[in-house]
Write a protein that holds these residues in place. Sequence first.
Motif, PDB file in Angstrom:
ATOM      1  N   GLU A  88       0.820  -1.214   0.000  1.00  0.00           N
ATOM      2  CA  GLU A  88       0.000   0.000   0.000  1.00  0.00           C
ATOM      3  C   GLU A  88       0.854   1.264   0.000  1.00  0.00           C
ATOM      4  OE1 GLU A  88      -4.004  -1.328   2.398  1.00  0.00           O
ATOM      5  OE2 GLU A  88      -2.140  -1.136   3.539  1.00  0.00           O
ATOM      6  N   ASN A  91       1.501   3.414  -3.154  1.00  0.00           N
ATOM      7  CA  ASN A  91       0.519   4.412  -3.587  1.00  0.00           C
ATOM      8  C   ASN A  91       0.602   5.638  -2.686  1.00  0.00           C
ATOM      9  OD1 ASN A  91      -0.628   2.640  -5.562  1.00  0.00           O
ATOM     10  ND2 ASN A  91      -1.597   1.551  -3.867  1.00  0.00           N
ATOM     11  N   GLU A 123      -0.567  15.124  -3.089  1.00  0.00           N
ATOM     12  CA  GLU A 123      -0.047  13.763  -3.001  1.00  0.00           C
ATOM     13  C   GLU A 123       1.107  13.695  -2.013  1.00  0.00           C
ATOM     14  OE1 GLU A 123       0.852  11.640  -6.577  1.00  0.00           O
ATOM     15  OE2 GLU A 123      -1.078  12.147  -7.485  1.00  0.00           O
ATOM     16  N   SER A 127       6.288   5.988   0.244  1.00  0.00           N
ATOM     17  CA  SER A 127       6.980   4.743  -0.120  1.00  0.00           C
ATOM     18  C   SER A 127       8.270   4.534   0.656  1.00  0.00           C
ATOM     19  CB  SER A 127       7.253   4.704  -1.627  1.00  0.00           C
ATOM     20  OG  SER A 127       8.077   5.790  -2.008  1.00  0.00           O
ATOM     21  N   THR A 156      -6.544   7.723   1.556  1.00  0.00           N
ATOM     22  CA  THR A 156      -5.796   6.842   0.656  1.00  0.00           C
ATOM     23  C   THR A 156      -6.230   7.012  -0.800  1.00  0.00           C
ATOM     24  OG1 THR A 156      -7.361   5.061   1.085  1.00  0.00           O
ATOM     25  CG2 THR A 156      -5.350   5.114   2.438  1.00  0.00           C
TER      26      THR A 156
END
Length: 181
Positions: A88, A91, A123, A127, A156
Amino acid sequence: EDYGDAPNGTATGYSTGAAIGAFPIAEGAGGPYHPLPFAAWLGEFETPEPAPALVDSADDGLALLDLESCATSSALIVINAAGLSPEERANPLYLNVWADWDRDGTWDGSGGCAPEAAVTNMEIDVSGSPDLDVLAVEFTGGAQVEEFWMRVMVTTAPMTVVVIDEMDGETEDYLVFGGFA
């Protein structure tokens, strides 16, 4: 679960008058609803609420505000991605911030020189970030920046409007006075 908790149908608490808040707070009525478990949240700890509550005591995602009238302003927002799996984390998360610059009890106007949708679907790349990270966010402050309700939401998925129902993430509402929430 988590909901919004700014005034809806009650006084905003503004010193400048008795505006009645019309901030969406409840699922099914256009307000945010985040089911448990949270994948990502604001602040160090998850702060679930059993129902919408005016000004709960656990809004901990907003760390610092530096507000300037009709100019670049900033906020430090604590993002916690501990609930995201490694897959996840590939993203992005999305940050949205609304400010009632004109103190009319809604987030659908403008502050004379800045939209009340101060940050839209920013955004956040998680990561390679640690579980707990502080994000510096810039936006344009409204004509008055001394007293207003602010909603911060991390999700999300990107949002298309301020009115939502179920979405993974967390919402925190703050009554800001003199730059402090």
